[in-house]
Design an enzyme around this catalytic site. Structure first.
Site, PDB file in Angstrom:
ATOM      1  N   LYS A 146       0.963  -1.339   0.094  1.00 47.85           N
ATOM      2  CA  LYS A 146      -0.134  -0.235   0.012  1.00 47.85           C
ATOM      3  C   LYS A 146       0.978   1.406   0.136  1.00 47.85           C
ATOM      4  CE  LYS A 146      -3.547  -0.753  -0.259  1.00 47.85           C
ATOM      5  NZ  LYS A 146      -4.028  -1.649  -1.482  1.00 47.85           N
ATOM      6  N   THR A 189       3.393   0.271  -4.850  1.00 50.19           N
ATOM      7  CA  THR A 189       4.785  -0.127  -6.039  1.00 50.19           C
ATOM      8  C   THR A 189       3.816  -0.554  -7.238  1.00 50.19           C
ATOM      9  OG1 THR A 189       3.363  -2.426  -4.631  1.00 50.19           O
ATOM     10  CG2 THR A 189       5.822  -0.678  -3.887  1.00 50.19           C
ATOM     11  N   SER A 240      -4.567   2.540   4.537  1.00 46.54           N
ATOM     12  CA  SER A 240      -5.144   2.694   3.947  1.00 46.54           C
ATOM     13  C   SER A 240      -5.014   0.586   3.260  1.00 46.54           C
ATOM     14  CB  SER A 240      -4.374   2.921   2.068  1.00 46.54           C
ATOM     15  OG  SER A 240      -4.550   2.487   1.297  1.00 46.54           O
ATOM     16  N   GLY A 287      -6.977   3.494  -4.992  1.00 46.92           N
ATOM     17  CA  GLY A 287      -7.465   5.278  -5.116  1.00 46.92           C
ATOM     18  C   GLY A 287      -9.265   4.920  -4.034  1.00 46.92           C
ATOM     19  N   THR A 290     -11.439   5.260  -1.004  1.00 48.69           N
ATOM     20  CA  THR A 290     -11.857   6.711  -0.375  1.00 48.69           C
ATOM     21  C   THR A 290     -11.806   5.846   1.235  1.00 48.69           C
ATOM     22  OG1 THR A 290     -13.853   7.068  -1.978  1.00 48.69           O
ATOM     23  CG2 THR A 290     -13.588   8.283   0.761  1.00 48.69           C
TER      24      THR A 290
END
Length: 402
Positions: free
Chosen positions: A159, A162, A248, A366, A368
């Site tokens: 996360k 990469t 994330s 990406g 939320t």
């Protein structure tokens, strides 16, 4: 006289019009089979050979173009005769944890056992992958390069960005990278280096072979194993604010299992005392300084490049410039290759590798993030601060997370 009559009758029977025609058809059929059999190895390149011979008589030697025509003709014929094997699937398989909370273990040992899933539903697991069989046309495509063990590896972090880095790097003509994460140095090491080599794409002289598996950075055995393969291997680590990275990581797990506990309840062993639970992988991965200590036992700092995940979003061309310099490549990937996608909130490629169309990472990138209470964020900030400062000192670079 009787003998002559018998001989005439036998001759008339043997060479009657019907028998004669059948005899001729049999001869023609045998000739046709022989010519067809001969054409398998000779007729396909015959036109180019005839042209080459004629030109050789005129110029004294055959041209390189004629040789290429001959080789292409042979390859085309063989490609029709030999079955094509399925290609290596070009997908990502970031590791993930099967359970939300595990018992306290050593921070490095635990990571290998705890993560055995995939980045998102429908994507391939790294464990148990089989290397693609050698291409049946390999003997005809030596001019297309050969498979080599990677000279550079993106070893982390999960996360951190990469996948974006790898996709951006694949635009460079001198970089060839396998799309799927091999997980060789953490899960499939027993398969051997030849298995690992077969996963790699073919490269020409001067091109660099790469792969990326983010779980290597937190795998205790990975540094020694990579060093045993080649001490000259260049290592790339994409790092990101450990708090943002942890959120994330949690968001990814939440997208697949909505019933998991809240981020706050997983973060603390005891909410009253504010003691952070470092056995949770989302927390422990962000202790970069501790993981880096393990790598510095086998590799000098000069062979490790740390890429800022934040700047990879705000200034992708700048970070890609540093990576290209580190790999000893010409700076070909520049600002002209990127545009910013307002919807996703990160840069995308104007033209991806092998395509003339714009390319953004998949819908799983990406996501939320959930809202986290500021008190929890501040407690994590206090927890990570000494580790971050140590990491800044070790790398000689302030990433500005504090």
């Amino acid at each position: 006289m009787e003998y002559s009559q018998n001989f005439y009758n036998l001759y008339a029977f043997s060479f009657s019009p019907v028998k004669h025609k059948l005899f001729l058809l049999g001869i023609m059929f045998l000739l046709w089979v022989y010519m067809l059999y001969s054409c398998v190895g000779y007729c396909a390149p015959m036109p180019s050979l005839v042209v080459e011979n004629n030109r050789g008589k005129e110029t004294g030697t055959g041209s390189v173009v004629d040789k290429m025509t001959e080789n292409n003709a042979r390859a085309d014929l063989m490609s029709r005769l030999l079955p094509r094997l399925p290609p290596w699937v070009d997908i990502e398989s970031d590791y993930d944890e099967p359970s939300v909370r595990t018992s306290s273990r050593d921070l490095l040992n635990k990571e290998i056992d705890a993560h055995s899933g995939v980045e998102d539903p429908g994507e391939m697991k790294g464990e148990g992958q089989r290397a693609p069989e050698p291409d049946a046309m390999s003997s005809f495509s030596n001019d297309l390069g050969s498979k080599k063990l990677p000279q550079a590896i993106i070893i982390g972090v999960k996360k951190g960005g990469t996948r974006a880095l790898l996709e951006f790097l694949r635009v460079h003509p001198d970089i060839r990278a396998v799309g799927a994460e091999p997980h060789f140095f953490d899960r499939n090491y027993e398969n051997g280096l030849e298995w690992y080599r077969e996963l790699m794409p073919k490269t020409l002289e001067g091109q660099i072979t790469m792969e990326k598996t983010p779980s290597y950075f937190v795998t205790r055995e990975a540094p020694a194993r990579i060093s045993a393969m080649s001490r000259d291997t260049k290592l790339i680590v994409v790092v990101r604010d450990p708090i943002t990275r942890a959120i994330s990581d949690y968001t990814q797990t939440l997208s697949k299992n909505p019933d998991i506990p809240t981020f706050e309840s997983l973060t603390f062993k005891n909410r009253t005392t504010g003691l952070i639970d470092t056995s949770w992988s989302a927390i422990q991965i962000g202790i970069y300084a501790k993981h880096l200590d393990n790598w510095l036992q086998y590799f000098p700092m000069g062979q490790i490049l740390f890429v800022s995940g934040e700047r990879l979003i705000s200034n992708p061309a700048g970070e890609l410039g540093r990576v290209q310099d580190f790999l000893g490549l010409k700076r070909i990937i520049t600002d002209k290759h990127f545009y910013f996608n307002q919807t996703k909130g990160f840069p995308c490629l104007k033209k991806a590798e092998g395509s003339s169309k714009p390319h953004c990472l998949g819908k799983t990138k990406g996501r939320t993030h959930p809202n986290i209470h500021p008190e929890v964020v501040q407690r994590l900030r206090d927890f990570y601060r000494p580790f971050n400062m140590k990491f800044y000192q070790m790398t000689g670079h302030n990433f500005g997370w504090d």
